[in-house]
Structure formats: structure tokens, C-alpha cells
Design a protein around this motif. Structure first.
Motif, PDB file in Angstrom:
ATOM      1  N   ILE A  21      28.975  42.468  35.203  1.00 16.60           N
ATOM      2  CA  ILE A  21      29.657  43.829  35.262  1.00 16.60           C
ATOM      3  C   ILE A  21      30.215  44.009  36.698  1.00 16.60           C
ATOM      4  O   ILE A  21      31.239  44.298  36.603  1.00 16.60           O
ATOM      5  CB  ILE A  21      28.882  45.074  34.831  1.00 16.60           C
ATOM      6  N   GLN A  24      33.310  41.651  36.919  1.00 19.58           N
ATOM      7  CA  GLN A  24      34.326  42.346  36.180  1.00 19.58           C
ATOM      8  C   GLN A  24      35.250  43.587  36.847  1.00 19.58           C
ATOM      9  O   GLN A  24      36.266  43.405  37.156  1.00 19.58           O
ATOM     10  CB  GLN A  24      33.863  42.887  34.714  1.00 19.58           C
ATOM     11  N   ARG A  25      34.295  44.228  37.704  1.00 18.41           N
ATOM     12  CA  ARG A  25      34.690  45.208  38.462  1.00 18.41           C
ATOM     13  C   ARG A  25      35.542  44.651  39.471  1.00 18.41           C
ATOM     14  O   ARG A  25      36.629  44.889  39.874  1.00 18.41           O
ATOM     15  CB  ARG A  25      33.614  46.215  38.933  1.00 18.41           C
ATOM     16  N   GLU A  28      39.051  43.235  39.397  1.00 17.72           N
ATOM     17  CA  GLU A  28      40.193  44.087  38.874  1.00 17.72           C
ATOM     18  C   GLU A  28      41.164  44.141  40.157  1.00 17.72           C
ATOM     19  O   GLU A  28      42.387  44.723  40.094  1.00 17.72           O
ATOM     20  CB  GLU A  28      39.683  45.495  38.641  1.00 17.72           C
ATOM     21  N   GLU A  87      28.843  49.664  37.327  1.00 15.13           N
ATOM     22  CA  GLU A  87      29.858  49.904  36.207  1.00 15.13           C
ATOM     23  C   GLU A  87      30.892  50.700  36.739  1.00 15.13           C
ATOM     24  O   GLU A  87      31.985  51.164  36.142  1.00 15.13           O
ATOM     25  CB  GLU A  87      29.488  50.306  35.010  1.00 15.13           C
ATOM     26  N   PRO A  89      33.877  52.871  38.231  1.00 19.42           N
ATOM     27  CA  PRO A  89      35.282  52.244  38.851  1.00 19.42           C
ATOM     28  C   PRO A  89      35.416  52.629  40.475  1.00 19.42           C
ATOM     29  O   PRO A  89      34.763  53.250  40.965  1.00 19.42           O
ATOM     30  CB  PRO A  89      36.287  53.160  37.959  1.00 19.42           C
ATOM     31  N   ARG A  96      43.305  52.447  38.985  1.00 20.72           N
ATOM     32  CA  ARG A  96      43.606  51.237  39.538  1.00 20.72           C
ATOM     33  C   ARG A  96      44.691  50.966  40.522  1.00 20.72           C
ATOM     34  O   ARG A  96      45.687  51.675  40.349  1.00 20.72           O
ATOM     35  CB  ARG A  96      43.744  50.429  38.502  1.00 20.72           C
ATOM     36  N   HIS A 238      31.969  55.024  31.836  1.00 23.22           N
ATOM     37  CA  HIS A 238      32.727  54.163  32.141  1.00 23.22           C
ATOM     38  C   HIS A 238      32.515  52.421  31.787  1.00 23.22           C
ATOM     39  O   HIS A 238      33.220  52.004  31.588  1.00 23.22           O
ATOM     40  CB  HIS A 238      32.656  54.003  33.778  1.00 23.22           C
ATOM     41  N   LEU A 239      31.155  52.427  31.331  1.00 19.91           N
ATOM     42  CA  LEU A 239      30.935  51.052  30.705  1.00 19.91           C
ATOM     43  C   LEU A 239      31.723  50.671  29.350  1.00 19.91           C
ATOM     44  O   LEU A 239      32.128  49.585  29.169  1.00 19.91           O
ATOM     45  CB  LEU A 239      29.490  51.071  30.597  1.00 19.91           C
ATOM     46  N   HIS A 241      34.737  51.763  28.507  1.00 23.17           N
ATOM     47  CA  HIS A 241      36.024  51.309  28.914  1.00 23.17           C
ATOM     48  C   HIS A 241      35.979  49.764  29.537  1.00 23.17           C
ATOM     49  O   HIS A 241      36.797  48.888  29.172  1.00 23.17           O
ATOM     50  CB  HIS A 241      36.714  52.244  29.766  1.00 23.17           C
ATOM     51  N   LEU A 242      35.019  49.499  30.310  1.00 22.11           N
ATOM     52  CA  LEU A 242      34.935  48.169  30.904  1.00 22.11           C
ATOM     53  C   LEU A 242      34.844  47.181  29.756  1.00 22.11           C
ATOM     54  O   LEU A 242      35.258  45.920  29.986  1.00 22.11           O
ATOM     55  CB  LEU A 242      34.021  48.182  31.943  1.00 22.11           C
ATOM     56  N   ASP A 245      37.797  46.317  27.805  1.00 24.22           N
ATOM     57  CA  ASP A 245      38.580  45.423  28.590  1.00 24.22           C
ATOM     58  C   ASP A 245      38.053  43.770  28.362  1.00 24.22           C
ATOM     59  O   ASP A 245      38.614  42.731  27.973  1.00 24.22           O
ATOM     60  CB  ASP A 245      38.807  45.458  29.825  1.00 24.22           C
TER      61      ASP A 245
END
Length: 258
Positions: A21, A24-25, A28, A87, A89, A96, A238-239, A241-242, A245
Motif C-alpha cells: 500500500i 502504491q501511494r 502516485e 493508505e 492520501p 494529487r 481512502h483504502l 479508492h486506492l 486504482d
């Protein structure tokens, strides 16, 4: 997806999901970094974390006949076991690429925590886990140095960069307690020699991180009781939405191959 849910599997998933995780963050920022060199650095940090996650997910899924792709791409939100901190943002409003100050401080907190994990996991009773740790500890040292350099540069920089870092630290700090919550899973894994007790990492982690924050002239917020349970599968908004993606391609084209 049905999992055997043994203490060993949970321990592996908790660490693997933390790396997955956070990777992944951090990814971005690819194409959005404040400078070209940092754009590439964060992408490389993400690749290191992804490699660590893949190795651990392979071990975690083996008893159930699942590979790392299935565990990463097909588990539901409540089956993912990362701490909530990883997780979140980058920016509080979710925009973003986000707040580079928050990214920097989260990477400082996370890399110090990962480094302590890997250092102890080199002595795991599970030879495969120890082998993964022997490689990952070198990567974690670089990650910590990278985050430390940026924390010092921005915390003890201009009045604006200092204010941004202090605000980011205030936002982040309420989530760090979860990194050191121990439970029955930890007790079982400590007893078997598989993994360290998360609670035992608190003091060496504090010593290391607080020293960096002091040199960066940042004020450490007051500690709060932990109110988060991501490593038990209870996450922030938030997880979802992550994961949308992260898992989109596999869910849109099940079993698809390049």
C-alpha cells in the motif's frame, strides 16, 4: 477469497500489505515529483517496496494455493491488513499529486519502522522470511537515509517549508500508534520465532525518529491512544479508492495476461 488465516499468514500479510500500500501511494508521485531526481527516487522506492511485498505475498499465499498477484489484486478491503497510516492520501483533501511534506515524513516514519522489522526478521525461524529480510534491510537503510535528508532539508529550511512540515507532522502523528499495537497474532509469531513483537519496536523507533525531528527543528505532537485498526482489516475511507486504482485492470479483465 478464502484464506487459512493462521498467525503466520496474518503476520506475513500485515508486513506485505504495509509495503504494497505504501508502494502504491508513493508511486502516485511518478511524473509529478517536485524535481526530476525526486520523481525517479520515489518511483525507485516504490519498486523496492513492491518487491518486498511480492516476496512476502508469495509466502503468505502458498498454503492456500494463491500467488502474489491474486493476493494483491483480488482481496477485498477488509482482507487487506496494512496500518491506516500507509493508505492515507498525500494531501488531506485527497488532491494529487499531494503534499510532499506529508510524503517525506510518512516515509521517515515508515522506513525507520520497516528497517527495525527487517533487522529482526533476518533472524526469523522461517528461512524464507530471513532471506527476504537480508535483502530488504539494505533497501530500508537507503529509504531511511533518503527520508532523513529531505526531513532535515525541509524542516530546517525556509519558514514556509518548516511550517508545511510541522503541519504535515501534526496530521500524521495520530496514526503512528497503530504501528506498535501487539495482539494474539504477534504473541504467536514471537513464540514461534517467526517475527518480532510490534510493541517491542516502539522505543528504538522513537529514539531514531525523534532524533531526526529534533535536528529538523520540528515539534513532536502529543501522543494519543491508538484509534485505528487497519491491520485488523478496518480501514479509512481512502483504502477503497486506492484499491480501485490498484486492482482495476485485473477486475475489468479477469485473468488477463500481457
Amino acid at each position: 477469497m478464502k484464506l487459512s488465516d493462521t498467525p503466520r499468514q496474518r503476520a506475513l500479510l500485515r508486513l506485505a500489505d504495509s509495503a504494497l500500500i505504501l508502494a502504491q501511494r508513493n508511486s502516485e508521485w511518478c511524473g509529478h515529483g517536485p524535481v526530476l531526481e525526486e520523481d525517479l527516487a520515489l518511483a525507485n522506492l516504490s519498486l523496492d517496496l513492491l518487491g518486498q511485498a511480492r516476496a512476502l505475498l508469495t509466502l503468505a499465499g502458498a498454503p492456500d494455493g494463491l500467488d502474489e498477484d491474486q493476493l494483491a489484486m483480488l482481496r477485498l478491503e477488509h482482507q487487506v491488513l496494512n496500518p491506516v497510516l500507509f493508505e492515507l492520501p498525500h494531501a488531506a483533501d485527497g488532491r494529487r499529486p499531494g503534499d510532499f511534506a506529508f510524503t517525506t515524513l510518512r516515509n521517515l516514519v515508515a522506513s525507520a519502522w520497516f528497517l527495525l522489522q527487517w533487522q529482526q526478521l533476518q533472524h526469523s525461524s522461517d528461512a524464507a522470511v530471513a532471506a527476504i529480510a537480508a535483502k530488504a534491510v539494505k533497501e530500508a537503510r537507503y529509504h531511511l537515509q533518503h527520508a532523513t535528508d529531505w526531513t532535515l532539508r525541509l524542516g530546517d529550511g525556509t519558514s514556509d517549508s518548516h511550517a508545511r512540515m510541522q503541519a504535515a507532522l501534526e496530521r500524521l502523528w495520530p496514526y503512528v500508534g497503530e504501528l506498535f499495537e501487539a495482539d494474539a497474532v504477534d504473541e504467536a509469531d514471537v513464540a514461534s520465532g517467526l517475527a518480532p513483537n510490534w510493541a517491542g519496536l516502539r522505543e528504538p523507533w522513537r529514539e531514531q525518529v525523534l532524533a531526526v525531528l529534533a535536528h529538523a527543528t520540528l515539534r513532536v505532537p502529543q501522543d494519543r491512544p491508538n484509534a485505528h485498526a487497519g491491520r485488523h482489516g478496518r480501514h479509512s475511507e481512502h483504502l477503497g479508492h486506492l484499491l480501485a486504482d490498484l486492482q482495476y485492470l485485473q477486475r475489468a479483465y479477469p485473468g488477463g495476461r500481457w
